[in-house]
Design a protein around this motif. Structure first.
Motif, PDB file in Angstrom:
ATOM      1  N   ARG A 101       0.831  -1.205   0.000  1.00 22.57           N
ATOM      2  CA  ARG A 101       0.000   0.000   0.000  1.00 22.57           C
ATOM      3  C   ARG A 101       0.863   1.252   0.000  1.00 22.57           C
ATOM      4  NH1 ARG A 101      -3.792  -2.758   4.225  1.00 22.57           N
ATOM      5  NH2 ARG A 101      -5.359  -3.646   2.853  1.00 22.57           N
ATOM      6  N   LYS A 102       1.949   1.190   0.785  1.00 23.49           N
ATOM      7  CA  LYS A 102       2.868   2.334   0.812  1.00 23.49           C
ATOM      8  C   LYS A 102       3.496   2.548  -0.571  1.00 23.49           C
ATOM      9  CE  LYS A 102       7.066   4.057   2.982  1.00 23.49           C
ATOM     10  NZ  LYS A 102       8.207   3.730   3.831  1.00 23.49           N
ATOM     11  N   ASP A 103       3.953   1.404  -1.182  1.00 17.05           N
ATOM     12  CA  ASP A 103       4.526   1.499  -2.526  1.00 17.05           C
ATOM     13  C   ASP A 103       3.497   2.030  -3.507  1.00 17.05           C
ATOM     14  OD1 ASP A 103       6.862   0.467  -1.536  1.00 17.05           O
ATOM     15  OD2 ASP A 103       6.580  -1.560  -2.378  1.00 17.05           O
ATOM     16  N   LYS A 104       2.252   1.568  -3.356  1.00 14.79           N
ATOM     17  CA  LYS A 104       1.173   2.030  -4.245  1.00 14.79           C
ATOM     18  C   LYS A 104       0.975   3.540  -4.089  1.00 14.79           C
ATOM     19  CE  LYS A 104      -3.828   1.457  -4.857  1.00 14.79           C
ATOM     20  NZ  LYS A 104      -5.018   0.752  -4.362  1.00 14.79           N
ATOM     21  N   ALA A 105       0.961   4.001  -2.838  1.00 17.18           N
ATOM     22  CA  ALA A 105       0.767   5.440  -2.592  1.00 17.18           C
ATOM     23  C   ALA A 105       1.933   6.238  -3.163  1.00 17.18           C
ATOM     24  CB  ALA A 105       0.626   5.699  -1.096  1.00 17.18           C
ATOM     25  N   GLU A 106       3.149   5.720  -2.976  1.00 19.63           N
ATOM     26  CA  GLU A 106       4.315   6.444  -3.508  1.00 19.63           C
ATOM     27  C   GLU A 106       4.274   6.487  -5.028  1.00 19.63           C
ATOM     28  OE1 GLU A 106       7.695   4.416  -1.889  1.00 19.63           O
ATOM     29  OE2 GLU A 106       7.406   5.234   0.127  1.00 19.63           O
ATOM     30  N   LEU A 107       3.915   5.354  -5.642  1.00 16.18           N
ATOM     31  CA  LEU A 107       3.831   5.318  -7.099  1.00 16.18           C
ATOM     32  C   LEU A 107       2.730   6.243  -7.613  1.00 16.18           C
ATOM     33  CD1 LEU A 107       4.390   1.524  -7.776  1.00 16.18           C
ATOM     34  CD2 LEU A 107       5.934   3.412  -8.352  1.00 16.18           C
ATOM     35  N   LYS A 162       5.585  11.777 -21.394  1.00 17.12           N
ATOM     36  CA  LYS A 162       4.473  10.854 -21.559  1.00 17.12           C
ATOM     37  C   LYS A 162       4.973   9.406 -21.594  1.00 17.12           C
ATOM     38  CE  LYS A 162       1.257  14.000 -23.842  1.00 17.12           C
ATOM     39  NZ  LYS A 162       0.575  14.342 -25.076  1.00 17.12           N
ATOM     40  N   LYS A 163       6.092   9.165 -22.284  1.00 15.92           N
ATOM     41  CA  LYS A 163       6.650   7.815 -22.323  1.00 15.92           C
ATOM     42  C   LYS A 163       7.074   7.376 -20.926  1.00 15.92           C
ATOM     43  CE  LYS A 163       8.290   7.973 -27.095  1.00 15.92           C
ATOM     44  NZ  LYS A 163       9.473   8.047 -27.954  1.00 15.92           N
ATOM     45  N   LYS A 164       7.695   8.266 -20.180  1.00 18.57           N
ATOM     46  CA  LYS A 164       8.140   7.935 -18.822  1.00 18.57           C
ATOM     47  C   LYS A 164       6.938   7.630 -17.930  1.00 18.57           C
ATOM     48  CE  LYS A 164      11.314   7.421 -15.741  1.00 18.57           C
ATOM     49  NZ  LYS A 164      12.210   6.304 -15.807  1.00 18.57           N
ATOM     50  N   ILE A 165       5.862   8.394 -18.070  1.00 16.23           N
ATOM     51  CA  ILE A 165       4.640   8.142 -17.295  1.00 16.23           C
ATOM     52  C   ILE A 165       4.087   6.757 -17.630  1.00 16.23           C
ATOM     53  CG2 ILE A 165       2.209   8.817 -17.070  1.00 16.23           C
ATOM     54  CD1 ILE A 165       3.197  11.745 -17.307  1.00 16.23           C
ATOM     55  N   ASP A 166       4.045   6.443 -18.921  1.00  8.90           N
ATOM     56  CA  ASP A 166       3.554   5.122 -19.325  1.00  8.90           C
ATOM     57  C   ASP A 166       4.422   4.012 -18.725  1.00  8.90           C
ATOM     58  OD1 ASP A 166       1.565   6.335 -20.764  1.00  8.90           O
ATOM     59  OD2 ASP A 166       2.568   6.123 -22.714  1.00  8.90           O
ATOM     60  N   GLU A 167       5.746   4.209 -18.757  1.00  3.62           N
ATOM     61  CA  GLU A 167       6.653   3.219 -18.187  1.00  3.62           C
ATOM     62  C   GLU A 167       6.415   3.063 -16.685  1.00  3.62           C
ATOM     63  OE1 GLU A 167      10.593   4.542 -19.198  1.00  3.62           O
ATOM     64  OE2 GLU A 167      10.283   4.227 -21.342  1.00  3.62           O
ATOM     65  N   LEU A 168       6.267   4.187 -15.983  1.00  2.00           N
ATOM     66  CA  LEU A 168       6.041   4.134 -14.535  1.00  2.00           C
ATOM     67  C   LEU A 168       4.711   3.461 -14.206  1.00  2.00           C
ATOM     68  CD1 LEU A 168       7.374   7.635 -13.453  1.00  2.00           C
ATOM     69  CD2 LEU A 168       8.395   5.414 -12.935  1.00  2.00           C
ATOM     70  N   LEU A 192       3.172   1.175 -15.997  1.00  2.00           N
ATOM     71  CA  LEU A 192       3.343  -0.246 -16.258  1.00  2.00           C
ATOM     72  C   LEU A 192       4.162  -0.888 -15.147  1.00  2.00           C
ATOM     73  CD1 LEU A 192       2.929  -2.653 -18.104  1.00  2.00           C
ATOM     74  CD2 LEU A 192       4.999  -1.976 -19.344  1.00  2.00           C
ATOM     75  N   GLU A 193       5.247  -0.244 -14.762  1.00  2.00           N
ATOM     76  CA  GLU A 193       6.101  -0.776 -13.699  1.00  2.00           C
ATOM     77  C   GLU A 193       5.329  -0.890 -12.383  1.00  2.00           C
ATOM     78  OE1 GLU A 193      10.057   0.651 -11.304  1.00  2.00           O
ATOM     79  OE2 GLU A 193       9.940   1.119 -13.436  1.00  2.00           O
ATOM     80  N   ALA A 194       4.531   0.112 -12.054  1.00  2.00           N
ATOM     81  CA  ALA A 194       3.746   0.082 -10.824  1.00  2.00           C
ATOM     82  C   ALA A 194       2.743  -1.066 -10.859  1.00  2.00           C
ATOM     83  CB  ALA A 194       3.024   1.410 -10.625  1.00  2.00           C
ATOM     84  N   ALA A 195       2.100  -1.256 -11.972  1.00  2.00           N
ATOM     85  CA  ALA A 195       1.126  -2.349 -12.097  1.00  2.00           C
ATOM     86  C   ALA A 195       1.824  -3.701 -11.968  1.00  2.00           C
ATOM     87  CB  ALA A 195       0.390  -2.257 -13.423  1.00  2.00           C
ATOM     88  N   GLY A 212       3.755  -8.641  -6.408  1.00  2.00           N
ATOM     89  CA  GLY A 212       3.732  -8.762  -4.946  1.00  2.00           C
ATOM     90  C   GLY A 212       2.494  -9.470  -4.462  1.00  2.00           C
ATOM     91  N   PHE A 213       1.353  -9.151  -5.024  1.00  2.00           N
ATOM     92  CA  PHE A 213       0.115  -9.782  -4.606  1.00  2.00           C
ATOM     93  C   PHE A 213       0.135 -11.265  -4.974  1.00  2.00           C
ATOM     94  CE2 PHE A 213      -4.390 -10.851  -4.865  1.00  2.00           C
ATOM     95  CZ  PHE A 213      -4.834 -10.345  -3.654  1.00  2.00           C
TER      96      PHE A 213
END
Length: 186
Positions: free
Chosen positions: A22-28, A134-140, A142-145, A151-152
């Motif tokens: 959850r913390k990682d999710k909030a940070e992302l 925009k590319k960096k946002i898309d990468e982030l 995807l990485e967050a997902a 983890g789940f």
């Protein structure tokens, strides 16, 4: 009693892992928000530049029309000058004025073209920078997902390993606990 302690340890480990996720999710989400905010700011910088380009293009068109009109007047006056010798001095003075105006308009037009070229270059640079963001946002995203899903999935595998008879099918990565019940996201 040992089983209860071990279950408690597993539960604590799962809770710790969930808190960490959850913390990682909030940070992302915060990082994503910041990146989106930067993209919005860049877009807001583009708007005045586009407006200025449109204004300069209009001024250039007006200058070109004025230049064409002045060139036409100059040609007409040169023709009249050849036809009417009596008005030679008067027409000569008007022609000189027209030529001076034409030179001024050409000078202004040249300046407008240079400004437009500079603004187009800046706009292209900003578009390129915006595309990179925009590319960096898309990468982030995807990485967050991937991190969340991974983890789940690891947590579910651990539960399945420890409790093989337990049905884990209702546990999905995006479900939420609402009033003590597992619910799909709203």
């Amino acid at each position: 009693m040992m089983q209860g302690l071990e279950f408690s340890r597993v539960e604590n480990a799962v809770n710790d892992e969930l808190r960490s996720l959850r913390k990682d999710k909030a940070e992302l989400r915060q990082k994503l928000h910041n990146k989106l905010q930067n993209a919005v700011e860049l877009e807001s910088k583009l708007i005045p530049m586009r407006t200025r380009i449109a204004e300069l293009e209009e001024a250039q068109k007006a200058g070109e029309a004025k230049m064409a009109k002045l060139e036409k007047r100059s040609t007409e006056r040169e023709t009249l000058l050849g036809q009417v010798e009596a008005d030679q001095d008067k027409k000569s003075k008007e022609l000189s004025e027209t030529i001076a105006e034409l030179a001024q308009v050409r000078k202004e037009n040249s300046g407008f073209k240079n400004k437009i070229d500079d603004l187009e270059l800046k706009a292209a640079q900003v578009r390129e920078e915006n595309s990179g963001f925009k590319k960096k946002i898309d990468e982030l995203e995807l990485e967050a997902a991937q991190v969340l899903t991974s983890g789940f999935g690891a947590a579910l595998e651990q539960f399945a390993c420890k409790f093989p008879d337990l049905d884990l099918s209702e546990f999905l990565v995006y479900n939420e606990v609402v009033d003590g019940k597992i619910m799909p996201p709203t």
